[in-house]
Write a protein that holds these residues in place. Structure first.
Motif, PDB file in Angstrom:
ATOM      1  N   LEU A   1       0.833  -1.209   0.000  1.00 51.06           N
ATOM      2  CA  LEU A   1       0.000   0.000   0.000  1.00 51.06           C
ATOM      3  C   LEU A   1       0.865   1.255   0.000  1.00 51.06           C
ATOM      4  CD1 LEU A   1      -3.014   0.712  -0.128  1.00 51.06           C
ATOM      5  CD2 LEU A   1      -2.984   0.958   2.345  1.00 51.06           C
ATOM      6  N   ARG A   2       1.521   1.567   1.114  1.00 48.34           N
ATOM      7  CA  ARG A   2       2.530   2.635   1.203  1.00 48.34           C
ATOM      8  C   ARG A   2       3.516   2.205   2.277  1.00 48.34           C
ATOM      9  NH1 ARG A   2      -2.159   5.003   1.943  1.00 48.34           N
ATOM     10  NH2 ARG A   2      -1.734   5.129   4.164  1.00 48.34           N
TER      11      ARG A   2
ATOM     12  N   GLN B   1       1.089   0.673  10.950  1.00 50.16           N
ATOM     13  CA  GLN B   1       0.409   1.540  11.926  1.00 50.16           C
ATOM     14  C   GLN B   1      -0.713   0.815  12.681  1.00 50.16           C
ATOM     15  OE1 GLN B   1      -2.209   4.680  10.339  1.00 50.16           O
ATOM     16  NE2 GLN B   1      -1.854   3.826   8.316  1.00 50.16           N
TER      17      GLN B   1
ATOM     18  N   GLU C   1       3.162   7.619   9.181  1.00 46.53           N
ATOM     19  CA  GLU C   1       1.864   7.002   8.900  1.00 46.53           C
ATOM     20  C   GLU C   1       1.019   6.893  10.174  1.00 46.53           C
ATOM     21  OE1 GLU C   1       0.176   5.975   6.274  1.00 46.53           O
ATOM     22  OE2 GLU C   1       1.646   6.438   4.720  1.00 46.53           O
TER      23      GLU C   1
ATOM     24  N   GLY D   1       3.722  15.050   8.294  1.00 47.53           N
ATOM     25  CA  GLY D   1       4.281  14.958   6.951  1.00 47.53           C
ATOM     26  C   GLY D   1       4.118  13.577   6.355  1.00 47.53           C
ATOM     27  N   ALA D   2       4.769  13.366   5.208  1.00 45.18           N
ATOM     28  CA  ALA D   2       4.677  12.090   4.507  1.00 45.18           C
ATOM     29  C   ALA D   2       5.912  11.915   3.630  1.00 45.18           C
ATOM     30  CB  ALA D   2       3.417  12.036   3.646  1.00 45.18           C
ATOM     31  N   MET D   3       6.120  10.671   3.175  1.00 47.33           N
ATOM     32  CA  MET D   3       7.258  10.375   2.304  1.00 47.33           C
ATOM     33  C   MET D   3       6.810  10.153   0.878  1.00 47.33           C
ATOM     34  SD  MET D   3      10.134  10.528   3.680  1.00 47.33           S
ATOM     35  CE  MET D   3      10.666  10.689   5.398  1.00 47.33           C
ATOM     36  N   ARG D   4       7.596  10.730  -0.049  1.00 44.95           N
ATOM     37  CA  ARG D   4       7.374  10.467  -1.464  1.00 44.95           C
ATOM     38  C   ARG D   4       8.558   9.677  -2.001  1.00 44.95           C
ATOM     39  NH1 ARG D   4       7.143  16.710  -2.970  1.00 44.95           N
ATOM     40  NH2 ARG D   4       9.003  16.485  -1.695  1.00 44.95           N
ATOM     41  N   ARG D   5       8.373   9.124  -3.210  1.00 44.37           N
ATOM     42  CA  ARG D   5       9.503   8.488  -3.892  1.00 44.37           C
ATOM     43  C   ARG D   5      10.622   9.513  -4.040  1.00 44.37           C
ATOM     44  NH1 ARG D   5       8.066   4.241  -7.605  1.00 44.37           N
ATOM     45  NH2 ARG D   5      10.242   4.217  -8.244  1.00 44.37           N
TER      46      ARG D   5
ATOM     47  N   GLU E   1      13.249  11.896  -5.672  1.00 39.41           N
ATOM     48  CA  GLU E   1      13.068  12.681  -6.884  1.00 39.41           C
ATOM     49  C   GLU E   1      13.656  11.972  -8.104  1.00 39.41           C
ATOM     50  OE1 GLU E   1      12.833  17.347  -6.484  1.00 39.41           O
ATOM     51  OE2 GLU E   1      14.883  16.648  -6.768  1.00 39.41           O
TER      52      GLU E   1
ATOM     53  N   LEU F   1      13.865   8.860  -8.546  1.00 41.06           N
ATOM     54  CA  LEU F   1      13.211   7.551  -8.671  1.00 41.06           C
ATOM     55  C   LEU F   1      14.169   6.396  -8.403  1.00 41.06           C
ATOM     56  CD1 LEU F   1      10.895   8.017 -11.799  1.00 41.06           C
ATOM     57  CD2 LEU F   1      10.255   8.071  -9.393  1.00 41.06           C
TER      58      LEU F   1
ATOM     59  N   TYR G   1       7.962  15.210   2.658  1.00 39.08           N
ATOM     60  CA  TYR G   1       7.052  16.262   2.224  1.00 39.08           C
ATOM     61  C   TYR G   1       6.157  16.713   3.370  1.00 39.08           C
ATOM     62  CZ  TYR G   1       3.113  18.653   0.115  1.00 39.08           C
ATOM     63  OH  TYR G   1       2.149  19.591  -0.185  1.00 39.08           O
TER      64      TYR G   1
END
Lengths: 84, 227
Positions: B57-58, B64, B94, B100-104, B106, B108, B148
């Motif tokens: 999922l993420r 969590q 989470e 905040g949150a995590m993205r891939r 930049e 990749l 982020y």
């Protein structure tokens, strides 16, 4: 039974590096009309009918687990299906 | 002071974390499986890196709702030090213990290399043994470490001095070069770089050891000296 189709995508304000990479590949294959690509997730949930508020339930599941509201948006569609 | 290293299915930095605490720091430590329902006997909680629940999922999303995270949240609310590294940081985000949150990344790409970090805040229980502005070398190893948060959250992080580590040469595109942040209370730290992999010169750096020493020192000052 309900079939719930959930679509999760990164929020408009959040850069989607995967989408960008795919867009540049599409451009390389000559699809120059493509202006934007957003990559997301698609989930299908099958729910038993019952004495509950369906929208409330879906929103709860989407905002607490299926999507991360900090970076993602979601939308959903509901279909009624007959149990096999 | 006794530490717990929380082990989820898919954790893979748990042994490094255990080694850092037991052999290099010289403190008591035990592995705790994800279905544990009690952390009362522990004074500090360590969430190691890896791919908990396969990153399904993420990253960190499934963890969590594990039994142990209910206890980790409880421990955090009690003021116990909680450190999440890499996937541990993602789990803390989470779970909502950190904003905040995590993205891939930049690029990749999965990035695995030593990084220079700037110690921005030395008043947290995790960083008292560092000098403010000190540059330390700690390895990163992640594909999703691009931190982020929205502008309001960033302002809050700055106003409360919650940004603890920043990258000198940002490898992943994170907002404001953020490498590690604490919660408002300062007892929960999440960071992408791996201090547990920088505890011995043989590993190329021992700059991470002071982080663990800081935790123990703060705990002793609070609980041992006070008695």
């Amino acid at each position: 039974m309900y079939k719930v189709k959930v679509y999760v995508t990164l929020r408009e304000s959040v850069l989607d590096p995967q989408g960008k990479a795919v867009m540049s590949s599409l451009h390389k294959m000559g699809q120059s009309e493509v202006e934007d690509v957003r990559i997301g997730k698609y989930l299908e949930l099958t729910l038993q009918k019952g004495d509950y508020n369906l929208d409330e339930k879906i929103v709860n599941m989407c905002s607490k687990l299926l999507s991360n509201p900090v970076i993602e948006d979601y939308r959903y569609e509901v279909e009624e299906v007959v149990a096999q | 002071m006794k530490f717990a290293v929380i082990v989820f299915p898919g954790s893979n930095c748990d042994t490094d974390m255990y080694h850092a605490v037991k052999d290099e720091l010289g403190a008591e430590v035990e592995y705790v499986w994800h279905d544990a329902t009690n952390l009362n006997q522990f004074d500090g909680i360590l969430l190691p890196g890896g791919f908990s629940y396969g990153d399904y999922l993420r990253s960190g999303a499934i963890a969590q709702f594990s039994n142990v995270m209910t206890e980790v949240v409880k421990a955090a609310r009690e003021g116990k030090p909680v450190l999440g590294v890499c996937n541990g940081f993602q789990i803390l985000l989470e779970t909502g213990l950190l904003p905040g949150a995590m993205r891939r990344n930049e690029s990749l790409k999965f990035i695995c290399q030593p990084e220079e970090l700037v110690v921005e805040n030395t008043s947290t229980i995790f960083t008292t043994q560092y000098e403010k502005g000190e540059v330390i070398s700690v390895p990163v190893a992640h594909g999703e470490g691009n931190y982020y948060c929205d502008k309001d959250t960033l302002q809050q992080l700055k106003a409360n001095n919650q940004i603890v580590f920043t990258y000198r040469n940002n490898p992943n595109g994170s907002v404001e070069n953020i490498a590690g942040i604490t919660n408002e209370e300062g007892n929960v730290l999440g960071m992408m770089p791996h201090p547990e992999r920088a505890v011995d010169e043989l590993l190329g750096s021992k700059d991470g050891l002071k982080l663990f020493q800081s935790i123990v020192k703060s705990w002793r000052e609070r609980y041992v000296a006070a008695k």
